[in-house]
Write an enzyme that holds these catalytic residues in place. Structure first.
Site, PDB file in Angstrom:
ATOM      1  N   ARG A 177     -16.839  52.118  -4.640  1.00 54.83           N
ATOM      2  CA  ARG A 177     -16.234  52.643  -5.863  1.00 54.83           C
ATOM      3  C   ARG A 177     -17.265  53.447  -6.624  1.00 54.83           C
ATOM      4  O   ARG A 177     -18.101  52.888  -7.329  1.00 54.83           O
ATOM      5  CB  ARG A 177     -15.717  51.474  -6.725  1.00 54.83           C
ATOM      6  CG  ARG A 177     -14.514  50.784  -6.124  1.00 54.83           C
ATOM      7  CD  ARG A 177     -14.367  49.358  -6.590  1.00 54.83           C
ATOM      8  NE  ARG A 177     -15.438  48.526  -6.031  1.00 54.83           N
ATOM      9  CZ  ARG A 177     -15.336  47.202  -5.840  1.00 54.83           C
ATOM     10  NH1 ARG A 177     -14.239  46.561  -6.191  1.00 54.83           N
ATOM     11  NH2 ARG A 177     -16.338  46.528  -5.337  1.00 54.83           N
ATOM     12  N   GLU A 208      -1.640  53.534  -3.050  1.00 50.28           N
ATOM     13  CA  GLU A 208      -1.637  52.554  -4.138  1.00 50.28           C
ATOM     14  C   GLU A 208      -0.536  52.825  -5.145  1.00 50.28           C
ATOM     15  O   GLU A 208      -0.492  52.230  -6.213  1.00 50.28           O
ATOM     16  CB  GLU A 208      -3.013  52.497  -4.805  1.00 50.28           C
ATOM     17  CG  GLU A 208      -3.574  53.861  -5.178  1.00 50.28           C
ATOM     18  CD  GLU A 208      -5.030  53.807  -5.621  1.00 50.28           C
ATOM     19  OE1 GLU A 208      -5.480  52.742  -6.062  1.00 50.28           O
ATOM     20  OE2 GLU A 208      -5.704  54.841  -5.541  1.00 50.28           O
ATOM     21  N   CYS A 238      -7.744  47.398   1.106  1.00 50.53           N
ATOM     22  CA  CYS A 238      -8.991  47.171   0.381  1.00 50.53           C
ATOM     23  C   CYS A 238      -8.797  46.591  -1.014  1.00 50.53           C
ATOM     24  O   CYS A 238      -9.632  46.748  -1.877  1.00 50.53           O
ATOM     25  CB  CYS A 238      -9.796  48.462   0.297  1.00 50.53           C
ATOM     26  SG  CYS A 238      -8.977  49.744  -0.652  1.00 50.53           S
ATOM     27  N   GLY A 270      -4.559  50.226  -1.403  1.00 53.52           N
ATOM     28  CA  GLY A 270      -5.208  49.716  -2.608  1.00 53.52           C
ATOM     29  C   GLY A 270      -4.235  48.761  -3.278  1.00 53.52           C
ATOM     30  O   GLY A 270      -3.440  49.155  -4.126  1.00 53.52           O
ATOM     31  N   THR A 271      -4.311  47.506  -2.877  1.00 57.73           N
ATOM     32  CA  THR A 271      -3.240  46.588  -3.270  1.00 57.73           C
ATOM     33  C   THR A 271      -3.356  46.087  -4.711  1.00 57.73           C
ATOM     34  O   THR A 271      -2.430  45.461  -5.199  1.00 57.73           O
ATOM     35  CB  THR A 271      -3.163  45.399  -2.302  1.00 57.73           C
ATOM     36  OG1 THR A 271      -4.480  44.907  -2.079  1.00 57.73           O
ATOM     37  CG2 THR A 271      -2.545  45.830  -0.994  1.00 57.73           C
ATOM     38  N   ASN A 272      -4.463  46.363  -5.393  1.00 50.26           N
ATOM     39  CA  ASN A 272      -4.482  46.014  -6.811  1.00 50.26           C
ATOM     40  C   ASN A 272      -3.525  46.913  -7.571  1.00 50.26           C
ATOM     41  O   ASN A 272      -2.632  46.439  -8.275  1.00 50.26           O
ATOM     42  CB  ASN A 272      -5.889  46.166  -7.402  1.00 50.26           C
ATOM     43  CG  ASN A 272      -6.876  45.227  -6.752  1.00 50.26           C
ATOM     44  OD1 ASN A 272      -6.487  44.251  -6.135  1.00 50.26           O
ATOM     45  ND2 ASN A 272      -8.143  45.544  -6.884  1.00 50.26           N
ATOM     46  N   ASP A 273      -3.714  48.223  -7.406  1.00 44.95           N
ATOM     47  CA  ASP A 273      -2.814  49.149  -8.089  1.00 44.95           C
ATOM     48  C   ASP A 273      -1.415  49.108  -7.490  1.00 44.95           C
ATOM     49  O   ASP A 273      -0.425  49.216  -8.212  1.00 44.95           O
ATOM     50  CB  ASP A 273      -3.365  50.575  -8.031  1.00 44.95           C
ATOM     51  CG  ASP A 273      -4.249  50.874  -9.227  1.00 44.95           C
ATOM     52  OD1 ASP A 273      -3.786  50.612 -10.357  1.00 44.95           O
ATOM     53  OD2 ASP A 273      -5.375  51.344  -9.037  1.00 44.95           O
ATOM     54  N   ARG A 295       0.834  -1.209   0.000  1.00 36.95           N
ATOM     55  CA  ARG A 295       0.000   0.000   0.000  1.00 36.95           C
ATOM     56  C   ARG A 295       0.860   1.247   0.000  1.00 36.95           C
ATOM     57  O   ARG A 295       1.907   1.288   0.634  1.00 36.95           O
ATOM     58  CB  ARG A 295      -0.894  -0.013   1.248  1.00 36.95           C
ATOM     59  CG  ARG A 295      -1.499  -1.357   1.535  1.00 36.95           C
ATOM     60  CD  ARG A 295      -2.227  -1.396   2.866  1.00 36.95           C
ATOM     61  NE  ARG A 295      -3.381  -0.495   2.893  1.00 36.95           N
ATOM     62  CZ  ARG A 295      -4.096  -0.273   3.983  1.00 36.95           C
ATOM     63  NH1 ARG A 295      -3.768  -0.858   5.126  1.00 36.95           N
ATOM     64  NH2 ARG A 295      -5.116   0.568   3.934  1.00 36.95           N
ATOM     65  N   HIS A 333     -15.185   7.104  -5.480  1.00 34.04           N
ATOM     66  CA  HIS A 333     -14.206   8.094  -5.917  1.00 34.04           C
ATOM     67  C   HIS A 333     -14.872   9.430  -6.222  1.00 34.04           C
ATOM     68  O   HIS A 333     -14.447  10.481  -5.743  1.00 34.04           O
ATOM     69  CB  HIS A 333     -13.480   7.551  -7.151  1.00 34.04           C
ATOM     70  CG  HIS A 333     -12.447   8.488  -7.700  1.00 34.04           C
ATOM     71  ND1 HIS A 333     -12.701   9.331  -8.757  1.00 34.04           N
ATOM     72  CD2 HIS A 333     -11.184   8.734  -7.299  1.00 34.04           C
ATOM     73  CE1 HIS A 333     -11.604  10.045  -8.997  1.00 34.04           C
ATOM     74  NE2 HIS A 333     -10.670   9.702  -8.135  1.00 34.04           N
ATOM     75  N   ARG A 360     -14.967  56.259  -1.997  1.00 37.23           N
ATOM     76  CA  ARG A 360     -13.807  56.662  -2.778  1.00 37.23           C
ATOM     77  C   ARG A 360     -14.259  57.557  -3.911  1.00 37.23           C
ATOM     78  O   ARG A 360     -15.161  57.199  -4.674  1.00 37.23           O
ATOM     79  CB  ARG A 360     -13.064  55.456  -3.348  1.00 37.23           C
ATOM     80  CG  ARG A 360     -11.837  55.932  -4.126  1.00 37.23           C
ATOM     81  CD  ARG A 360     -11.098  54.816  -4.773  1.00 37.23           C
ATOM     82  NE  ARG A 360     -11.922  54.178  -5.789  1.00 37.23           N
ATOM     83  CZ  ARG A 360     -11.542  53.072  -6.421  1.00 37.23           C
ATOM     84  NH1 ARG A 360     -10.391  52.500  -6.117  1.00 37.23           N
ATOM     85  NH2 ARG A 360     -12.316  52.545  -7.333  1.00 37.23           N
TER      86      ARG A 360
HETATM   87  P1  ADP Z   1      -6.094   3.744  -0.715  1.00 36.25           P
HETATM   88  O1  ADP Z   1      -4.916   4.613  -0.539  1.00 36.25           O
HETATM   89  O2  ADP Z   1      -6.674   3.844  -2.079  1.00 36.25           O
HETATM   90  O3  ADP Z   1      -7.089   3.920   0.378  1.00 36.25           O
HETATM   91  P2  ADP Z   1      -5.378   1.271   0.545  1.00 36.25           P
HETATM   92  O4  ADP Z   1      -3.931   0.972   0.725  1.00 36.25           O
HETATM   93  O5  ADP Z   1      -6.092   1.718   1.726  1.00 36.25           O
HETATM   94  O6  ADP Z   1      -5.537   2.265  -0.668  1.00 36.25           O
HETATM   95  O7  ADP Z   1      -6.004  -0.058  -0.019  1.00 36.25           O
HETATM   96  C1  ADP Z   1      -7.253  -0.081  -0.622  1.00 36.25           C
HETATM   97  C2  ADP Z   1      -8.067  -1.206  -0.051  1.00 36.25           C
HETATM   98  O8  ADP Z   1      -7.389  -2.424  -0.134  1.00 36.25           O
HETATM   99  C3  ADP Z   1      -8.367  -1.059   1.415  1.00 36.25           C
HETATM  100  O9  ADP Z   1      -9.466  -0.235   1.614  1.00 36.25           O
HETATM  101  C4  ADP Z   1      -8.656  -2.466   1.823  1.00 36.25           C
HETATM  102  O10 ADP Z   1      -9.992  -2.786   1.548  1.00 36.25           O
HETATM  103  C5  ADP Z   1      -7.749  -3.260   0.942  1.00 36.25           C
HETATM  104  N1  ADP Z   1      -6.585  -3.676   1.694  1.00 36.25           N
HETATM  105  C6  ADP Z   1      -5.427  -3.019   1.872  1.00 36.25           C
HETATM  106  N2  ADP Z   1      -4.598  -3.701   2.679  1.00 36.25           N
HETATM  107  C7  ADP Z   1      -5.248  -4.822   3.025  1.00 36.25           C
HETATM  108  C8  ADP Z   1      -4.939  -5.943   3.857  1.00 36.25           C
HETATM  109  N3  ADP Z   1      -3.794  -6.023   4.511  1.00 36.25           N
HETATM  110  N4  ADP Z   1      -5.856  -6.909   3.964  1.00 36.25           N
HETATM  111  C9  ADP Z   1      -7.031  -6.806   3.313  1.00 36.25           C
HETATM  112  N5  ADP Z   1      -7.396  -5.815   2.528  1.00 36.25           N
HETATM  113  C10 ADP Z   1      -6.517  -4.811   2.378  1.00 36.25           C
HETATM  114 MG    MG Z   2      -7.484   3.218   1.970  1.00 39.93          MG
END
Ligand code: ADP
Ligand code: MG
Ligand code: MG
Length: 866
Positions: A556, A740, A826, A761-764, A95, A449, A612
């Site tokens: 202004r 300014e 300002c 007057g920090t723009n000018d 990771r 995401h 002003r």
């Molecule tokens: P991110 O930075 O995207 O959060 P992670 O390193 O947390 O990535 O990993 C994403 C996922 O992978 C985690 O949320 C978890 O579900 C799974 N994961 C990571 N490490 C383990 C582990 N040791 N055992 C089981 N699952 C893991």
């Molecule tokens: Mg994670």
């Protein structure tokens, strides 16, 4: 030197404070281990190794490999399994993680250590062939994609060829064979069987990913520049895909969207890793777990309380349940919407978890702007298409774009109202997400995401709208088999309710929550700076007052003359041949000005208003079309020839440095006198109406010498003496100047003899200090910013080193001749938190900024004072 930091439940080499060394993830795992929480054992390779790797042509420190090996021995001892063993194989996740969390920027590899032999051991050990094969299949896929850069779609294509509901095991074997073949075709080598090779290939890939374009883009968009690199954590695997008593999920200790103090999150049974966040299956609400896996739910709740009490912050927790045993895999401070961050901070003070000061310091002042996001006006009919999950609050409308690239393309052609509408989003979409006004996804939950990124950006988002079908080829979206929309059609989304609606709906400004009001009250207990506003229209002045402005710092007046009714009169005045005609024009303008000022005074209800005097380059008012020219000729009674000569003579090569500001008044004193008269008469009216003293500051722009301010001040004073009896204490007025121009800053001691206040007057001042035109500089300033030649656009955040130096000089010299000189800033920068901090530190009394930035400046001012 120590290159490896071990952790396991109950003990750890590192701790939670070592984020910059171990990354957020590594530090969090160590801290949780020290709290004796159920963390699978592992080790973290610190960010210093990534730095070494980048600075030494991708070589490692010489003792790294031996340290990792002995670390792995210890993890083996703790788990009673062995890395690469055919009987009891130990599997790892690899990771990544820097000290600042970068969602999705760098990839995790799971199930590392599986090969044709160890997979049999895994099967024997668990007595679950399907599980073992599925884990192997996942590993080949992740390793192939993350480490060897094989396109994920190619794996997906193979996977989806097989129907995985029947004959699962047989199919998995076939899939694995095809995966390996793909691997060989794509990389030229056989799928890597040596587990140590697997490990080092992967660690290598993680360190290299620090500099992939996604990571670089993310760092750039978020102004992250000071980090050493990423850490790598090698952790023993636990499995959420071992059947129906196993699961994986993500929980927040409080709702990250609203801030409500309720447990919040999602899980999926019999799933692994990123299944929850990737949006491939839509996960279950965590509340379902109460019935579904009650013991696990209670255990999770217990850990929620431990973590939040310990970190004194809302946590975002990743967990996995392996056959009814809970493991915690990650904890971090949760990203949250601006609304939630205010509510959480205030709630935590009320619960006695943190102090008021801590609460104030926790608010990102700029994020408060998101609170000012519009919501949908409830007083209108609307047509609901569908409802998804309320993933990131706020309402937005715009054209449907079916890809991040489409957003970019339309944005470049000048379209701004764009809604990104996709099946799900991935880190590759970041730029398009940034440019869109809102996001709508078909799949993915509240922790997908799209949802996480949207909340971080403060962009409204609706996720998991399962009803929509996206047809990329035909550029169509079908909703609930009922509505057919094309790319480019307009929709409105409400990220607070999850609703997706037809067309463009009316939106309204938000009303603040009671928590926001509470926070703002606390802020006033600490801040020293007075926050004023730059505003001249009644709407803006009112808005600023509602946002807590304690007066107008910059009104202004020129904006008041561009009105179509007034512009011809203004032209008549400028082009007048003699004083008489000029005065005729000014007499016509006077009543307008009085009305304008009266309204502002009334709204400000006793708070000071700084007016002003007319400032802009006169050419901005000159007539250009024949029609306009003829109109002025008629009004001012001069011949066409005369007029044309006059216009020609007034042309300036460099109007911004030409006849503007006080220079106009030196030539034609009548203009400022008219404005003075208007201000005083309006003040008298307002005083009669409100029965309250009215405070006005009359501000002379563009001063560069003592003589200018001396002359003008004498004229203004005389004018006022004619209007106000000596014993009038209801109208308080001061005469001051803007600083300014660099010369004004340098001659501040002389200028202060005649000015009762300064307003920077920090723009000018930025423009003239740098010799930069603010209207044209963006082309190269962007280049300067990208290349680190300037830290930030000096028109956005004050250049403390240069312009700031001029300000300091002016303060010191001004105070040397007038000890009670009032000091304000300002410019546009007045709403930037860094600039507010500077103003506080150099001892200004007030800052004035645009209405929407008033709350931002207030928070920044309190933070500066804490
Ligand atoms: P991110 O930075 O995207 O959060 P992670 O390193 O947390 O990535 O990993 C994403 C996922 O992978 C985690 O949320 C978890 O579900 C799974 N994961 C990571 N490490 C383990 C582990 N040791 N055992 C089981 N699952 C893991
Ligand atoms: Mg994670
Ligand atoms: Mg990830």
């Amino acid at each position: 030197k120590q290159w490896v930091y071990l952790f396991s439940a109950g003990q750890a080499d590192g701790d939670g404070s070592m984020k910059s060394l171990l990354g957020g993830k590594g530090a969090g795992l160590s801290e949780m281990s020290l709290l004796s929480l159920p963390v699978p054992p592992g080790l973290t390779i610190p960010t210093t190794v990534c730095q070494y790797f980048n600075e030494n042509a991708q070589q490692y420190p010489s003792t790294l490999k031996s340290q990792v090996k002995s670390g792995l021995r210890k993890v083996e001892a703790l788990t009673s399994c062995k890395f690469g063993d055919v009987e009891k194989p130990l599997l790892f996740s690899v990771r990544s993680g820097a000290s600042v969390s970068m969602p999705g920027m760098m990839d995790t590899v799971l199930n590392l250590g599986l090969n044709d032999e160890t997979v049999k051991g895994l099967e024997k050990q668990t007595n679950n062939k399907y599980f073992a094969l599925d884990s192997y299949r996942r590993f080949i896929q992740m390793f192939g994609n993350v480490v060897m850069n094989i396109d994920m779609h190619k794996f997906d294509q193979i996977f989806s060829k097989y129907d995985n509901t029947t004959k699962q095991q047989e199919n998995l074997n076939k899939i694995i064979q095809e995966y390996k073949l793909l691997f060989k075709n794509e990389t030229g080598i056989d799928f890597v069987q040596d587990v140590y090779k697997q490990l080092w290939y992967t660690i290598n890939a993680v360190f290299k990913s620090w500099n992939n374009s996604r990571a670089i883009t993310y760092r750039k968009l978020n102004n992250i520049s000071s980090l050493l690199g990423t850490a790598v954590t090698v952790q023993s695997m636990v499995f959420g895909n071992m059947g129906e008593s196993s699961a994986t999920g993500v929980v927040f200790t409080r709702n990250p969207s609203t801030g409500e103090n309720i447990f919040y999150g999602e899980y999926l049974k019999n799933a692994q890793g990123e299944d929850v966040v990737a949006g491939i299956r839509t996960p279950n609400d965590i509340n379902k777990m109460k019935q579904d896996m009650p013991k696990m739910y209670d255990e999770l709740l217990r850990i929620r309380n431990i973590l939040e009490t310990h970190f004194k912050e809302v946590q975002d927790i990743e967990f996995t349940i392996q056959q009814s045993t809970l493991y915690i895999l990650q904890t971090r401070n949760a990203k949250r919407s601006s609304r939630a961050s205010v509510k959480i901070a205030v709630d935590m003070v009320n619960q006695g978890i943190i102090s008021k000061k801590e609460a104030i310091l926790r608010i990102d002042p700029l994020s408060i702007k998101n609170l000012l996001h519009p919501t949908i006006d409830p007083n209108q009919g609307y047509h609901l298409y569908t409802k998804g999950l309320p993933a990131s609050p706020g309402a937005a409308f715009g054209k449907i774009c079916l890809s991040a690239n489409k957003v970019k393309e339309l944005h470049e052609s000048g379209e701004k109202d764009l809604i990104l509408c996709t099946e799900e989003t991935s880190p590759d979409d970041i730029e398009g997400m940034h440019l869109s006004k809102g996001m709508l996804t078909k799949r993915g939950g509240m922790t997908s995401h799209a949802a996480v990124v949207a909340r971080g950006m403060g962009t409204p988002a609706v996720t998991g709208a399962g009803d929509i079908q996206i047809n990329i080829n035909e550029k169509k979206v079908i909703i609930g088999n009922k509505y057919e929309l094309k790319e480019g059609d307009i929709i409105t989304i409400d990220g607070s309710t999850g609703e997706v609606m037809k067309g463009q709906l009316k939106t309204i400004d938000v009303t603040f929550s009671s928590e926001f009001d509470t926070l703002m009250k606390w802020i006033d207990e600490y801040k020293r700076l007075t926050i004023l506003t730059n505003a001249e229209t009644p709407d803006d002045v009112l808005r600023a007052r509602n946002f807590g402005a304690k007066g107008v710092g910059l009104c202004r007046t020129e904006h008041m003359f561009f009105h179509p009714q007034r512009l011809p009169i203004m032209r008549q005045m400028i082009l007048a041949n003699n004083k008489e005609i000029r005065n005729q024009a000014l007499d016509k303008l006077l009543p307008f000005q009085i009305k304008d000022f009266e309204k502002i005074f009334e709204i400000m209800n006793g708070h000071p208003v700084t007016i002003r005097f007319l400032d802009p380059p006169l050419h901005e008012f000159l007539p250009e079309s024949d029609e306009d020219i003829n109109q002025v000729i008629e009004m001012s009674n001069i011949s066409k020839d005369e007029m044309m000569i006059k216009l020609k003579n007034m042309k300036e090569v460099n109007p911004m440095l030409g006849l503007r500001g006080c220079r106009v008044s030196i030539l034609y004193p009548e203009i400022y006198m008219m404005q003075t008269k208007a201000a005083i008469q309006a003040a008298i009216q307002c005083n009669l109406k409100l029965k309250k003293p009215v405070e006005i500051n009359l501000m002379v722009p563009f001063i560069s010498s003592e003589e200018e301010i001396e002359i003008i001040k004498t004229q203004i004073t005389k004018c006022i003496e004619n209007l106000l009896p000596d014993d009038n204490h209801q109208i308080k007025y001061q005469i001051g100047t803007m600083i300014e121009l660099p010369r004004a800053a340098l001659k501040a001691n002389d200028i202060a003899l005649h000015a009762e206040f300064f307003s920077f007057g920090t723009n000018d001042l930025t423009q003239t200090c740098f010799g930069l035109s603010r209207d044209d500089s963006s082309s190269f300033i962007n280049h300067y910013e990208r290349n680190g030649i300037v830290k930030q656009d000096p028109f956005v955040a004050l250049d403390v080193d240069g312009v700031g130096e001029l300000i300091k000089i002016a303060i010191q010299r001004g105070l040397s001749t007038r000890s009670d000189l009032k000091l304000c800033l300002c410019g546009e920068q007045g709403g930037h938190p860094d600039s507010v901090k500077f103003c506080h530190n150099v001892g200004l009394h007030a800052v004035s900024c645009s209405p929407f930035l008033v709350p931002v400046a207030r928070i920044a001012a309190a933070q500066a004072a804490i």
